[in-house]
Design a protein around this motif. Structure first.
Motif, PDB file in Angstrom:
ATOM      1  N   LYS A 349      87.630  83.970  51.858  1.00  0.00           N
ATOM      2  CA  LYS A 349      88.592  82.904  52.152  1.00  0.00           C
ATOM      3  C   LYS A 349      89.869  83.460  52.760  1.00  0.00           C
ATOM      4  O   LYS A 349      90.164  84.638  52.618  1.00  0.00           O
ATOM      5  N   ILE A 353      91.461  81.481  61.635  1.00  0.00           N
ATOM      6  CA  ILE A 353      90.457  80.979  62.584  1.00  0.00           C
ATOM      7  C   ILE A 353      91.137  80.734  63.927  1.00  0.00           C
ATOM      8  O   ILE A 353      92.183  80.086  63.985  1.00  0.00           O
ATOM      9  N   HIS A 364      85.692  70.003  60.390  1.00  0.00           N
ATOM     10  CA  HIS A 364      86.165  70.954  59.377  1.00  0.00           C
ATOM     11  C   HIS A 364      85.442  70.694  58.063  1.00  0.00           C
ATOM     12  O   HIS A 364      85.439  69.562  57.560  1.00  0.00           O
ATOM     13  N   THR A 367      88.069  74.414  55.433  1.00  0.00           N
ATOM     14  CA  THR A 367      89.228  75.070  56.049  1.00  0.00           C
ATOM     15  C   THR A 367      90.489  74.637  55.316  1.00  0.00           C
ATOM     16  O   THR A 367      90.483  73.658  54.557  1.00  0.00           O
ATOM     17  N   GLN A 368      91.547  75.357  55.600  1.00  0.00           N
ATOM     18  CA  GLN A 368      92.852  75.002  55.046  1.00  0.00           C
ATOM     19  C   GLN A 368      93.879  75.361  56.116  1.00  0.00           C
ATOM     20  O   GLN A 368      93.638  76.276  56.914  1.00  0.00           O
ATOM     21  N   LYS A 369      94.991  74.634  56.134  1.00  0.00           N
ATOM     22  CA  LYS A 369      96.039  74.979  57.091  1.00  0.00           C
ATOM     23  C   LYS A 369      97.164  75.678  56.330  1.00  0.00           C
ATOM     24  O   LYS A 369      97.734  75.098  55.403  1.00  0.00           O
ATOM     25  N   TRP A 374      94.935  77.484  60.859  1.00  0.00           N
ATOM     26  CA  TRP A 374      93.694  77.207  60.122  1.00  0.00           C
ATOM     27  C   TRP A 374      93.125  78.501  59.582  1.00  0.00           C
ATOM     28  O   TRP A 374      93.041  79.505  60.299  1.00  0.00           O
ATOM     29  N   THR A 376      89.869  80.134  56.764  1.00  0.00           N
ATOM     30  CA  THR A 376      88.629  79.797  56.056  1.00  0.00           C
ATOM     31  C   THR A 376      88.954  79.486  54.593  1.00  0.00           C
ATOM     32  O   THR A 376      89.816  80.112  53.985  1.00  0.00           O
ATOM     33  N   ASN A 377      88.237  78.511  54.047  1.00  0.00           N
ATOM     34  CA  ASN A 377      88.513  78.109  52.665  1.00  0.00           C
ATOM     35  C   ASN A 377      87.245  77.629  51.960  1.00  0.00           C
ATOM     36  O   ASN A 377      87.289  76.741  51.120  1.00  0.00           O
ATOM     37  N   VAL A 381      82.379  76.594  56.805  1.00  0.00           N
ATOM     38  CA  VAL A 381      83.784  76.475  57.207  1.00  0.00           C
ATOM     39  C   VAL A 381      83.987  75.347  58.215  1.00  0.00           C
ATOM     40  O   VAL A 381      84.847  74.481  58.051  1.00  0.00           O
ATOM     41  N   MET A 382      83.192  75.382  59.270  1.00  0.00           N
ATOM     42  CA  MET A 382      83.334  74.383  60.338  1.00  0.00           C
ATOM     43  C   MET A 382      81.959  74.013  60.843  1.00  0.00           C
ATOM     44  O   MET A 382      80.978  74.734  60.602  1.00  0.00           O
ATOM     45  N   TRP A 407      86.300  83.623  64.169  1.00  0.00           N
ATOM     46  CA  TRP A 407      87.054  84.399  63.185  1.00  0.00           C
ATOM     47  C   TRP A 407      86.181  85.598  62.781  1.00  0.00           C
ATOM     48  O   TRP A 407      84.949  85.533  62.919  1.00  0.00           O
TER      49      TRP A 407
END
Ligand code: AMP
Ligand code: GLY
Length: 434
Positions: A349, A353, A364, A367-369, A374, A376-377, A381-382, A407
């Motif tokens: 994580k 990206i 998404h 993901t996390q911002k 962005w 990976t979370n 991921v996407m 990424w």
């Protein structure tokens, strides 16, 4: 239309994008949603399993429609809690969601209503189970299924008697808690697997349904169906060599008896049923029911549907689904999952990206911002999704999208839909060996 969407993954982001692109204006709320869904609406601080928190919010804010994405809250009774307050819900009550929540309940349902499926026996006693495995004569692998929800990890295809016995012991010992205190031992089915989604509207007075395009998921992590199982690495639909008569056969042999069975058993249904199907040399057989949209099949379906989604969902939720079919874009859609390093084990994580502006849809999933970047979370991921005139051109179009997202450690399959494409190009049908 004020809509509450329950969930946070790729399935929900794809639905959220489609809702916001609809002719009907949508004010979107999501519980808990994600940073990406937050760009389309308001995220609420309730995890999906927080039935109390979500229903308290809904009671106060009165959404016109609630769509429940994952199985957990459906099986836990979120739809019941919302309907009890007079709210309109796309998603099944707990009693119908049991079709996914208990595999032995689902199997009894299939047998009671004459739906073709694998021979099976349900066991909760170790000695009884050991005796059955020792005298097993349905062939290998023996399929062992934890009865309850096990986050997609509760099915083992045991290739030896020892493996079956070990699996049985760890399941009954509580590997998945209460969910594996009962185990279904099932005969293996061989053939081509497909995902069939059906919008269902059943009450005491009517039993209506609309079949959505048949899709195919790809469960293994690596190309060529190699490596460990995942939640799904990509999907496409419709399946190019499935003919109208094949779809009719699925409808007549699996879907119609299911929907009639729901009504007969007094099980209300306003939502989607996802039938996991194995097309065997003897014809289609039902592997399982899911009481929700599939992930990543939904991402494919959202590309194909040519409907005002909020209105379509409302028709189902309000019990007035009265049509033969949904409108679809011609051609084929495909979704490829971009997974994190380490997936399906522990995903890495927090990896930044790079996202350009691909000509395909970026969904998404995990993901996390962080500070506008962005990262990976999660494991999946996407997703990249697109639609074109044929499976071959959809695959080509999607490949172009890969240049725009990257990424370190990103994993994806390059062969989504390829086996089906070769099958179709060779002029083969669903009745030919897969
Ligand atoms: P389920 O959660 O029941 O869908 O099982 C997960 C996966 O296990 C399915 O997608 C199939 O690929 C496989 N599976 C389940 N039941 C059987 C069976 N009876 N024979 C062969 N494969 C099966
Ligand atoms: N794609 C399989 C599932 O959603 O269960």
């Amino acid at each position: 239309m004020k809509i509450l969407l329950v969930g946070s993954g790729g399935r929900e982001h794809a639905i959220a994008l489609k809702l916001k692109a609809a002719p009907t204006p949508v004010e979107l709320f999501a519980a808990p949603g994600s940073d990406a869904i937050g760009d389309l609406g308001t995220c609420l601080p309730f995890p999906v399993e927080d039935v109390k928190g979500i229903s308290a919010w809904a009671s106060e804010h009165r959404p016109d429609l609630t769509l429940i994405g994952p199985e957990g809250p459906l099986v836990a009774g979120l739809a019941d809690a919302l309907r009890a307050q007079g709210l309109t819900v796309f998603g099944h009550d707990a009693s119908t969601a049991r079709l996914e929540g208990s595999k032995s309940f689902a199997k009894d349902f299939m047998k009671r209503h004459g739906i073709p499926c694998a021979a099976s026996v349900s066991v909760s006693d170790l000695h009884n189970g050991e005796a059955i495995i020792s005298t097993w004569n349905h062939g290998y692998p023996i399929v062992l299924k934890a009865d309850g929800l096990a986050a997609g990890k509760g099915v083992v295809l045991a290739t030896t008697q020892d493996e079956a016995l070990d699996t049985l012991r760890s399941f009954l010992n509580g590997q998945f808690g209460e969910a594996s205190k009962t185990v279904l031992l099932e005969a293996p089915l061989f053939g081509m697997e497909l995902s069939l989604h059906v919008l269902v509207d059943v009450d005491d007075n009517h039993a209506r349904f609309v079949v959505l395009p048949a899709c195919q998921d790809h469960k293994r992590i690596f190309d060529g169906d190699k490596g460990p199982n995942t939640g799904g690495m990509g999907a496409f639909g419709p399946i190019p060599f499935l003919k109208a008569e094949d779809i009719s056969q699925l409808r007549d042999e699996l879907v119609a008896p299911t929907v009639r069975g729901l009504k007969k058993d007094g099980m209300k249904a306003n939502g989607v049923l996802f039938l996991g199907v194995m097309w065997t040399p003897e014809g289609p057989k039902l592997l399982e029911y899911n009481c929700r949209f599939g992930d990543p099949e939904t991402q494919v379906m959202m590309q194909l549907l040519n409907e005002d989604l909020p209105q379509l969902l409302l028709e189902v939720a309000e019990g007035r689904l009265d049509r033969e079919r949904v409108k679809l874009h011609p051609g084929c859609a495909i979704t490829v999952v971009l997974a994190a390093e380490g997936y399906p084990g522990a995903p890495k994580k927090g990896v930044p990206i790079e996202v350009g502006t691909p000509a395909v849809t970026v969904i998404h999933a995990g993901t996390q911002k962080v500070n506008g970047q962005w990262v990976t979370n999660g494991g999946r991921v996407m997703n990249l999704s697109t639609h074109a005139g044929s499976l071959a051109s959809a695959r080509e179009r999607l490949l172009e999208g890969f240049e725009s997202v990257h990424w370190p450690g990103m994993q994806y399959r390059t062969d989504i839909g390829l086996r089906a494409l070769h099958h179709a190009q060779a002029g083969k049908t669903v009745r030919d060996p897969w």
